[in-house]
Design a protein around this motif. Structure first.
Motif, mmCIF file in Angstrom:
data_model
loop_
_atom_site.group_PDB
_atom_site.id
_atom_site.type_symbol
_atom_site.label_atom_id
_atom_site.label_comp_id
_atom_site.label_asym_id
_atom_site.label_seq_id
_atom_site.Cartn_x
_atom_site.Cartn_y
_atom_site.Cartn_z
ATOM 1 N N ARG A 32 -39.751 22.176 -74.509
ATOM 2 C CA ARG A 32 -39.004 22.312 -75.591
ATOM 3 C C ARG A 32 -38.077 20.920 -76.025
ATOM 4 N NH1 ARG A 32 -37.473 27.712 -77.011
ATOM 5 N NH2 ARG A 32 -36.039 27.027 -78.572
ATOM 6 N N ALA A 33 -37.759 20.328 -74.926
ATOM 7 C CA ALA A 33 -36.912 19.128 -74.874
ATOM 8 C C ALA A 33 -37.192 18.201 -73.683
ATOM 9 C CB ALA A 33 -35.425 19.343 -75.045
ATOM 10 N N GLY A 34 -36.807 16.900 -73.787
ATOM 11 C CA GLY A 34 -36.831 16.124 -72.575
ATOM 12 C C GLY A 34 -35.884 15.020 -72.775
ATOM 13 N N GLN A 35 -35.707 14.266 -71.799
ATOM 14 C CA GLN A 35 -34.674 13.080 -71.536
ATOM 15 C C GLN A 35 -35.044 12.293 -70.354
ATOM 16 O OE1 GLN A 35 -30.483 12.727 -70.615
ATOM 17 N NE2 GLN A 35 -30.472 13.389 -72.930
ATOM 18 N N CYS A 36 -35.236 10.770 -70.798
ATOM 19 C CA CYS A 36 -35.580 9.977 -69.680
ATOM 20 C C CYS A 36 -34.404 8.959 -69.415
ATOM 21 C CB CYS A 36 -36.703 9.307 -70.013
ATOM 22 S SG CYS A 36 -38.287 10.125 -70.441
ATOM 23 N N HIS A 37 -34.407 8.419 -68.222
ATOM 24 C CA HIS A 37 -33.845 7.224 -67.950
ATOM 25 C C HIS A 37 -34.318 6.062 -67.412
ATOM 26 C CE1 HIS A 37 -30.350 10.482 -67.875
ATOM 27 N NE2 HIS A 37 -29.811 9.511 -68.083
ATOM 28 N N HIS A 38 -34.128 5.085 -67.730
ATOM 29 C CA HIS A 38 -35.263 3.968 -67.269
ATOM 30 C C HIS A 38 -34.401 3.349 -65.781
ATOM 31 C CE1 HIS A 38 -37.757 3.325 -70.521
ATOM 32 N NE2 HIS A 38 -36.721 3.661 -71.352
ATOM 33 N N ILE A 39 -35.333 3.161 -64.926
ATOM 34 C CA ILE A 39 -34.995 2.653 -63.712
ATOM 35 C C ILE A 39 -35.407 1.179 -63.402
ATOM 36 C CG2 ILE A 39 -35.078 3.223 -61.204
ATOM 37 C CD1 ILE A 39 -34.101 5.722 -62.692
ATOM 38 N N THR A 40 -34.425 0.476 -63.420
ATOM 39 C CA THR A 40 -34.330 -0.987 -63.537
ATOM 40 C C THR A 40 -33.815 -1.835 -62.202
ATOM 41 O OG1 THR A 40 -32.650 -1.504 -64.876
ATOM 42 C CG2 THR A 40 -35.073 -0.993 -65.859
ATOM 43 N N LYS A 41 -34.213 -3.152 -62.105
ATOM 44 C CA LYS A 41 -33.600 -3.849 -61.080
ATOM 45 C C LYS A 41 -32.102 -4.120 -61.451
ATOM 46 C CE LYS A 41 -37.721 -6.505 -59.876
ATOM 47 N NZ LYS A 41 -38.404 -7.480 -59.658
ATOM 48 N N ALA A 85 -37.493 7.776 -64.919
ATOM 49 C CA ALA A 85 -37.107 9.308 -64.620
ATOM 50 C C ALA A 85 -36.894 10.077 -65.505
ATOM 51 C CB ALA A 85 -36.063 9.432 -63.364
ATOM 52 N N CYS A 86 -37.690 11.317 -65.466
ATOM 53 C CA CYS A 86 -37.329 12.047 -66.995
ATOM 54 C C CYS A 86 -37.361 13.570 -66.637
ATOM 55 C CB CYS A 86 -38.801 12.201 -67.846
ATOM 56 S SG CYS A 86 -39.098 10.408 -68.473
ATOM 57 N N ALA A 87 -36.972 14.477 -67.424
ATOM 58 C CA ALA A 87 -36.871 15.828 -67.071
ATOM 59 C C ALA A 87 -37.172 16.321 -68.372
ATOM 60 C CB ALA A 87 -35.236 16.036 -66.843
ATOM 61 N N GLN A 88 -37.793 17.487 -68.375
ATOM 62 C CA GLN A 88 -38.415 18.393 -69.406
ATOM 63 C C GLN A 88 -38.203 19.840 -69.132
ATOM 64 O OE1 GLN A 88 -41.098 16.334 -67.968
ATOM 65 N NE2 GLN A 88 -40.524 14.646 -68.982
ATOM 66 N N ILE A 89 -37.709 20.430 -70.235
ATOM 67 C CA ILE A 89 -37.652 21.959 -70.088
ATOM 68 C C ILE A 89 -38.673 22.546 -70.828
ATOM 69 C CG2 ILE A 89 -35.989 22.249 -72.142
ATOM 70 C CD1 ILE A 89 -34.660 24.458 -70.518
ATOM 71 N N TYR A 90 -39.293 23.469 -70.285
ATOM 72 C CA TYR A 90 -40.543 24.439 -70.768
ATOM 73 C C TYR A 90 -39.791 25.842 -71.140
ATOM 74 C CZ TYR A 90 -43.374 20.491 -69.823
ATOM 75 O OH TYR A 90 -43.966 19.067 -69.755
ATOM 76 N N VAL A 91 -40.297 26.402 -72.029
ATOM 77 C CA VAL A 91 -40.179 27.653 -72.342
ATOM 78 C C VAL A 91 -41.308 28.495 -72.864
ATOM 79 C CG1 VAL A 91 -38.609 29.588 -73.587
ATOM 80 C CG2 VAL A 91 -37.566 27.095 -73.140
ATOM 81 N N ASN A 92 -41.557 29.542 -72.031
ATOM 82 C CA ASN A 92 -42.966 30.199 -72.297
ATOM 83 C C ASN A 92 -44.139 29.335 -72.300
ATOM 84 O OD1 ASN A 92 -42.142 32.949 -72.528
ATOM 85 N ND2 ASN A 92 -41.239 32.471 -74.682
ATOM 86 N N GLY A 93 -43.894 28.062 -71.320
ATOM 87 C CA GLY A 93 -45.011 27.204 -71.185
ATOM 88 C C GLY A 93 -45.093 26.015 -72.315
ATOM 89 N N VAL A 94 -44.158 25.995 -73.328
ATOM 90 C CA VAL A 94 -44.103 25.137 -74.250
ATOM 91 C C VAL A 94 -42.741 24.063 -73.960
ATOM 92 C CG1 VAL A 94 -43.906 24.903 -76.783
ATOM 93 C CG2 VAL A 94 -45.180 26.714 -75.903
#
Length: 106
Positions: free
Chosen positions: A97-106, A86-95
């Motif tokens: 800028r940064a992202g971060q993910c977490h692995h979803i495992t058993k 599961a990931c989250a990203q931030i966009y500024v003016n459509g570009v």
């Protein structure tokens, strides 16, 4: 492009297995970073990918035209159909800028 110095993009996720009970992403700024004009025309997206790294769901956030120093978005609890990340990203003016993910495992 990166998040300004003094700021960090955070992604918080809580739950167990494929069940997400809480999810939030945003920018936290301190010291020098808090002095900038903020993020204008921003949005935060949440994406979900399987163990083969194939994205199967995207929740695109609303684009906010106002400028904020601490943009943030919550996402509703949910049950994922598969393991992966599961990931989250931030966009500024459509570009992106940064992202971060977490692995979803058993």
């Amino acid at each position: 492009m990166k998040v300004p110095t003094g700021c960090m993009f955070t992604h918080i996720i809580r739950g167990e297995g494929k069940t997400i009970t809480y999810q939030n992403a945003g920018v936290d700024c301190g010291f020098v970073g808090a002095l900038n004009a903020g993020f204008c025309n921003w949005r935060i997206d949440f994406t979900y990918a399987d163990t083969d790294n194939k994205t199967y769901r995207t929740s695109r956030g609303k684009t906010h035209t106002e400028c904020k120093i601490n943009p943030m978005r919550d996402h509703a609890p949910q049950k994922l159909p598969r393991y992966g990340k599961a990931c989250a990203q931030i966009y500024v003016n459509g570009v992106r800028r940064a992202g971060q993910c977490h692995h979803i495992t058993k």
